[in-house]
Design an enzyme around this catalytic site. Structure first.
Site, PDB file in Angstrom:
ATOM      1  CE  LYS A 113      -7.384   0.981   0.748  1.00  0.00           C
ATOM      2  NZ  LYS A 113      -6.998   0.003   1.748  1.00  0.00           N
TER       3      LYS A 113
ATOM      4  CG  HIS B 241      -3.579  -1.000  -2.329  1.00  0.00           C
ATOM      5  ND1 HIS B 241      -4.076   0.279  -2.230  1.00  0.00           N
ATOM      6  CD2 HIS B 241      -3.285  -1.384  -1.068  1.00  0.00           C
ATOM      7  CE1 HIS B 241      -4.059   0.658  -0.973  1.00  0.00           C
ATOM      8  NE2 HIS B 241      -3.588  -0.332  -0.237  1.00  0.00           N
TER       9      HIS B 241
ATOM     10  CB  SER C 147      -0.954  -0.003   1.193  1.00  0.00           C
ATOM     11  OG  SER C 147      -0.259  -0.265   2.396  1.00  0.00           O
TER      12      SER C 147
HETATM   13  C1  LIG Z   1      -6.978  -0.154   3.183  1.00  0.00           C
HETATM   14  C2  LIG Z   1      -6.366  -1.457   3.472  1.00  0.00           C
HETATM   15  C3  LIG Z   1      -6.936  -2.338   4.401  1.00  0.00           C
HETATM   16  C4  LIG Z   1      -8.082  -1.948   5.271  1.00  0.00           C
HETATM   17  O1  LIG Z   1      -9.264  -1.893   4.564  1.00  0.00           O
HETATM   18  P1  LIG Z   1     -10.446  -0.979   5.117  1.00  0.00           P
HETATM   19  O2  LIG Z   1     -11.645  -1.471   4.403  1.00  0.00           O
HETATM   20  O3  LIG Z   1     -10.072   0.418   4.771  1.00  0.00           O
HETATM   21  O4  LIG Z   1     -10.519  -1.215   6.591  1.00  0.00           O
HETATM   22  C5  LIG Z   1      -6.371  -3.587   4.541  1.00  0.00           C
HETATM   23  N1  LIG Z   1      -5.284  -3.945   3.836  1.00  0.00           N
HETATM   24  C6  LIG Z   1      -4.678  -3.107   2.973  1.00  0.00           C
HETATM   25  C7  LIG Z   1      -3.466  -3.551   2.229  1.00  0.00           C
HETATM   26  C8  LIG Z   1      -5.200  -1.834   2.778  1.00  0.00           C
HETATM   27  O5  LIG Z   1      -4.597  -0.992   1.956  1.00  0.00           O
END
Ligand SMILES: *Cc1c(COP(=O)(O)O)cnc(C)c1O
Length: 391
Positions: free
Chosen positions: A241, A209, A181
């Site tokens: 995302k 991602h 990330s």
């Molecule tokens: C954003 C993210 C999460 C958490 O997801 P949310 O739905 O925002 O709680 C978990 N793992 C990774 C790699 C992320 O980028």
């Protein structure tokens, strides 16, 4: 014995001195390539809305229609009476997208990761995590009771040594981000899967991602690496995302999914996501197929940005994803760089410790399918100006 006021005050003061104090922006617009903050419009290069679906008319319409039909609150947890038709339909669509027998919705990615790890693992087990894994994976592993080992980032040889050193008869789980990330690079999934098969370990991939962006039809980085649910038994991804909504899911075989439904406390003891959000998620999943141009345009923008940044001599990192960080190093300098960009009308986040290791603060630039070529060119031109002053 100092009280809580003194302790909290001291911690915050130290954070300010270290340039690690964080402040929230308040958006006065929808998420998108242009956002409004404090009455001013900015070009936005810091969201994870990689496909530009967060305010897509069809996603918004699905949310609205879902609310009209199902109301707002789900009213209960999934196992009591909060599970409704949109949840079921979205789970089926996500299973199909990822090519797995089943998928299970969670209210957030954080809950999905901690819930899955604490359900799968028990004391006596071994969990191996890339040291740059997302905080939710690290937290889940630490809370699971398993013996927790971190391996060097994307280093299959280091992982192999650690697996070999572990008790041979213990249950082993290897956990990685599909796309990291804060670095934007991808895990060597095929090599990891081969190593896991050799040592009878399970592989879990967090594709927050990669889903929607990578792989055939936007199925994600696990599909892009050609792995099925035997080779990567646990696939987790988020809906907040590239899919532009909220929540997350785990996809896998019947045995895994039923075990999570029966055992994951983060699933059982929490209110189901609003059904209208699930309806919006379903609309977003369908757009992966009907608007494939979004993935293609994003890929083209990534190439355009990297070529431009390279020509300018900017400190690019080794990423071919929508996450294109510029390595700055010092937290204070990353902050100053981000502030100068903001002054010029561009939002780019400065990512500092503890999110990234000390001395590796960076500007985390994210590109989305909603950006135009001209907007990326404008970013490159302002980066050149600011780098001239700051670097
Ligand atoms: C954003 C993210 C999460 C958490 O997801 P949310 O739905 O925002 O709680 C978990 N793992 C990774 C790699 C992320 O980028």
């Amino acid at each position: 014995m100092p009280g809580f006021n003194e302790r909290l005050g001291a911690v915050l003061a130290q954070r300010r001195r270290d340039d690690l104090y964080r402040q929230r922006l308040t958006l006065e617009s929808s998420q998108g390539p242009r956002v409004r903050v404090d009455g001013r419009e900015y070009l936005n290069f810091c969201s994870n809305d990689y496909l530009g679906l967060a305010a897509h008319p069809q996603v918004v319409a699905a949310l609205r229609a879902g609310a009209e039909r199902y109301g707002v609150g789900s009213g209960a947890s999934h196992l009591v009476c909060g599970h409704s038709t949109p949840h079921r339909e979205l789970e089926e669509a996500l299973a199909e997208l990822t090519g797995r027998p089943r998928a299970l919705l969670f209210s957030s990615g954080y809950a999905a990761n901690t819930g899955t790890l604490t359900t799968l693992l028990q004391s006596g087990d071994q969990v191996f995590q890339d040291r740059l894994n997302h905080a939710s994976l690290l937290d889940g592993g630490l809370h699971s009771g398993a013996r927790f080992r971190r391996f060097a980032h994307n280093n299959v040889t280091d992982l192999e040594h650690k697996i070999i050193a572990a008790p041979p008869d213990s249950a082993k789980l290897v956990v990685v981000d599909g796309v990291f990330s804060m670095d934007g690079d991808t895990a060597p999934l095929a090599d990891l899967a081969a190593l896991c098969q050799q040592h009878n370990a399970w592989l879990m991939v967090d594709d927050a991602h990669g889903i929607g962006v990578m792989g055939e039809g936007g199925a994600g980085s696990v599909t892009a690496a050609g792995l099925d649910s035997a080779q990567a038994p646990v696939l987790m991804a988020t809906l907040g995302k590239a899919l532009g909504c909220a929540g997350a899911f785990v996809a896998g075989d019947e045995l895994l999914i039923e075990s999570l439904i029966q055992g994951a406390r983060n699933y059982i003891y929490t209110t189901a996501m609003p059904p209208a959000v699930a309806a919006a998620g379903l609309a977003a999943v369908r757009l992966l197929a009907t608007e494939a141009w979004r993935r293609e345009h994003l890929q083209q923008l990534i190439g355009r940005f990297r070529a431009g940044a390279e020509a300018l001599g900017l400190p690019l990192m080794d990423s071919d994803s929508a996450i294109q960080p510029l390595q700055i190093g010092d937290a204070g300098r990353a902050m100053a760089f981000s502030a100068a960009l903001r002054q010029a009308g561009f939002l780019v986040g400065a990512i500092r410790p503890p999110t990234v290791p000390a001395g590796t603060s960076r500007l985390r630039i994210t590109l989305t399918a909603a950006h135009t070529d001209a907007e990326v060119d404008a970013l490159l031109s302002v980066l050149a100006d600011v780098a001239g002053e700051q670097l």
